[in-house]
Write a protein that holds these residues in place. Structure first.
Motif, mmCIF file in Angstrom:
data_model
loop_
_atom_site.group_PDB
_atom_site.id
_atom_site.type_symbol
_atom_site.label_atom_id
_atom_site.label_comp_id
_atom_site.label_asym_id
_atom_site.label_seq_id
_atom_site.Cartn_x
_atom_site.Cartn_y
_atom_site.Cartn_z
ATOM 1 N N HIS A 1 2.717 1.669 -3.884
ATOM 2 C CA HIS A 1 1.748 2.049 -4.565
ATOM 3 C C HIS A 1 1.049 4.089 -4.209
ATOM 4 O O HIS A 1 0.338 4.147 -5.599
ATOM 5 C CB HIS A 1 0.688 1.461 -4.180
ATOM 6 C CG HIS A 1 1.392 0.152 -5.351
ATOM 7 N ND1 HIS A 1 1.646 -1.073 -4.637
ATOM 8 C CD2 HIS A 1 1.073 0.128 -6.913
ATOM 9 C CE1 HIS A 1 1.705 -2.294 -5.413
ATOM 10 N NE2 HIS A 1 1.450 -1.790 -6.585
ATOM 11 N N ILE A 2 1.299 4.394 -3.087
ATOM 12 C CA ILE A 2 0.348 6.279 -3.075
ATOM 13 C C ILE A 2 1.300 6.620 -3.563
ATOM 14 O O ILE A 2 2.773 6.732 -4.054
ATOM 15 C CB ILE A 2 0.883 6.643 -1.718
ATOM 16 C CG1 ILE A 2 -0.036 5.079 -0.598
ATOM 17 C CG2 ILE A 2 0.339 8.025 -1.060
ATOM 18 C CD1 ILE A 2 0.522 5.568 0.780
ATOM 19 N N ILE B 1 0.763 -1.347 0.001
ATOM 20 C CA ILE B 1 0.174 0.157 -0.015
ATOM 21 C C ILE B 1 1.063 1.208 -0.385
ATOM 22 O O ILE B 1 0.803 2.159 -0.463
ATOM 23 C CB ILE B 1 -1.211 -0.292 1.575
ATOM 24 C CG1 ILE B 1 -2.322 -0.820 1.349
ATOM 25 C CG2 ILE B 1 -1.547 1.536 1.114
ATOM 26 C CD1 ILE B 1 -2.869 -1.475 2.043
#
Length: 274
Positions: free
Chosen positions: A247-248, A244
């Motif tokens: 991928h920000i 996560i």
């Protein structure tokens, strides 16, 4: 796979790996030194043998050496793309930032396994010289597997921190200090439930770490409070959290997107005027 091979090609030019090798060499040596400076009363409580050296080394790796070493190596590998000014070129190839980070973090996991293997070899040599009692082939193999496995789980436990610091230039030094403090915090966690849930110590449950080798835990009560299932869930959660974080969208990418859009709009306006 090409990203991972490329990372190892780059590491040939970096001396940061030497820092890691020196660090993991110190771990079993410090375990022996701590035993030698122990008071006579403590030595009568604890009969220090090779299994005790294995446990002491795993404990020192988890609480002191591996968290800072791996954060330093991983952060340095990422930060070189900023300092060498190669990141912007790679992003235009195009290689996405999440894909680049996934390759570097996977390479870091392999480095953790190799450092764990080297640490196991040093521990065996130290055991042969200083405390060969109870040193059988089965204990050597199982202890080596636990050292290597714990090196990997420590790496996974701190991946979110490394990924977060890798999003900004020169943030890896602060990340290494934070990793050291978070690893050292493991010493003070006495609650079995929190110990199983804490990312830096969750791997101890999976490798079935025994408390033998410490005066405060000669009965091995540490191992009786471990929950391997909880440890596996925490490790998997750290992998998901790392995915996560990488991928920000980065601020630079978000800021660049409108400007590109604006550039194309401006170009269309100029073509219309012509």
């Amino acid at each position: 796979m090409n990203f991972i091979l490329a990372e190892f090609q780059k590491l040939k030019r970096y001396s940061i790996i030497l820092v890691g090798v020196i660090g993991v060499t110190c771990s079993p040596i410090i375990s022996i030194a701590m035993q030698n400076i122990m008071s006579d009363d403590a030595k009568t409580v604890l009969n220090y043998t090779f299994p005790d050296l294995l446990n002491s080394t795993i404990w020192n790796n988890t609480t002191i050496f591996f968290p800072m070493i791996l954060a330093l190596i991983g952060g340095y590998m990422i930060n070189r793309e900023y300092t060498d000014d190669t990141l912007k070129n790679m992003l235009t190839v195009p290689v996405s930032f999440p894909r680049l980070m996934a390759g570097k973090l996977t390479a870091l996991g392999i480095i953790a396994l190799l450092l764990g293997l080297y640490n196991a070899l040093v521990t065996i040599i130290a055991g042969l010289i200083c405390c060969p009692e109870n040193m059988s082939l089965g204990i050597v193999l199982s202890g080596s597997v636990r050292i290597i496995g714990m090196a990997l789980f420590t790496c996974i436990g701190e991946l979110p921190l490394i990924a977060f610091c890798g999003r900004r230039r020169d943030a890896f030094r602060g990340g290494a200090v934070a990793a050291f403090l978070l690893g050292y915090l493991t010493i003070f966690i006495k609650s079995p439930m929190i110990r199983n849930l804490y990312p830096f110590s969750a791997g101890l449950s999976i490798v079935r770490f025994g408390g033998e080798g410490f005066v405060s835990d000669t009965a091995g009560s540490y191992s009786s409070t471990q929950d391997a299932f909880t440890g596996i869930c925490v490790i998997l959660a750290m992998i998901v959290l790392t995915g996560i974080i990488i991928h920000i969208p980065r601020k630079e990418a978000v800021a660049a997107a409108p400007s590109k859009k604006g550039g194309r709009t401006k170009q269309k306006e100029q073509e219309t005027l012509k």
